[in-house]
Design a protein around this motif. Sequence first.
Motif, PDB file in Angstrom:
ATOM      1  N   THR A  28       3.836  37.867  25.460  1.00 32.20           N
ATOM      2  CA  THR A  28       2.469  37.665  24.986  1.00 32.20           C
ATOM      3  C   THR A  28       2.506  36.493  24.020  1.00 32.20           C
ATOM      4  O   THR A  28       3.463  36.332  23.259  1.00 32.20           O
ATOM      5  N   GLN A  29       1.471  35.678  24.074  1.00 31.94           N
ATOM      6  CA  GLN A  29       1.384  34.512  23.200  1.00 31.94           C
ATOM      7  C   GLN A  29       0.131  34.644  22.344  1.00 31.94           C
ATOM      8  O   GLN A  29      -0.965  34.883  22.848  1.00 31.94           O
ATOM      9  N   GLU A  30       0.310  34.525  21.030  1.00 28.85           N
ATOM     10  CA  GLU A  30      -0.792  34.686  20.086  1.00 28.85           C
ATOM     11  C   GLU A  30      -1.056  33.358  19.386  1.00 28.85           C
ATOM     12  O   GLU A  30      -0.122  32.694  18.925  1.00 28.85           O
ATOM     13  N   ASP A  31      -2.325  32.986  19.300  1.00 28.70           N
ATOM     14  CA  ASP A  31      -2.685  31.705  18.681  1.00 28.70           C
ATOM     15  C   ASP A  31      -2.651  31.803  17.154  1.00 28.70           C
ATOM     16  O   ASP A  31      -3.458  32.512  16.545  1.00 28.70           O
ATOM     17  N   TRP A  32      -1.704  31.087  16.581  1.00 25.08           N
ATOM     18  CA  TRP A  32      -1.603  30.942  15.134  1.00 25.08           C
ATOM     19  C   TRP A  32      -1.442  29.454  14.837  1.00 25.08           C
ATOM     20  O   TRP A  32      -0.812  28.731  15.594  1.00 25.08           O
ATOM     21  N   GLY A  33      -2.012  29.014  13.715  1.00 24.72           N
ATOM     22  CA  GLY A  33      -1.908  27.612  13.332  1.00 24.72           C
ATOM     23  C   GLY A  33      -3.276  27.006  13.141  1.00 24.72           C
ATOM     24  O   GLY A  33      -4.308  27.682  13.278  1.00 24.72           O
ATOM     25  N   ALA A  34      -3.320  25.727  12.827  1.00 28.25           N
ATOM     26  CA  ALA A  34      -4.577  25.033  12.535  1.00 28.25           C
ATOM     27  C   ALA A  34      -5.590  25.238  13.658  1.00 28.25           C
ATOM     28  O   ALA A  34      -5.286  25.048  14.826  1.00 28.25           O
TER      29      ALA A  34
END
Length: 207
Positions: A28-34
């Motif tokens: 699973t890929q989770e969006d974190w960051g700017a």
Amino acid sequence: MLRILGKRQSINVRKVLWACDEIGLDYTQEDWGAGFRPTSDPAFQALSPKGLVPVVVYGDAVLTESNTIVRYLAARYGRPDLLPVDPVERAQVEAAMDWQATEFNTAWRTAFLVLMRNRPDAGTPEQVEASITEWTRMVALLDGQFADGRAFICGATFTVADIVIGLSLHRWFRAPIPRPDFTHAAAYYARLAERPAGRAYMAATYD
């Protein structure tokens, strides 16, 4: 299941995603960051006080640093084609990855931030020009490695070194800069784009 924390727009996150796709892992890929959930969030900081993506969580293991994660995945899932077991062959792969993380990345950072991320505060015109010059020199070195007819960075076999260098080379071909005709590097880039697992990352419009 493997959790990958970090937005796809990050080149370092894409290294991990590509490695997972080469190996055939579920994740699973989770969006974190700017632009997404901030890495200053306490939940992220608890995993990585550095506040940098990617972070991989697998069971009780928490891993950071993209090149290290890529090597871990190849070793963990028994892929000696991607990361050789022989000490000399493995050292050659790791040396190429270290070069990508230091000289290659350092060369393009200023030009990339100013020209492609629209960050005029990241460098003066003179610094951008110097960055382009050094970036060109790095790609010239890369181009020269293929003059002996090899298909990939370390020889005839695709390895994790090709993932990390290929993504940096992708930025070169997308950058709005003058580019010499490096035919060997262009052919190498085309070979990476033909790989089923790499096609999406070589065709990506984000940088």
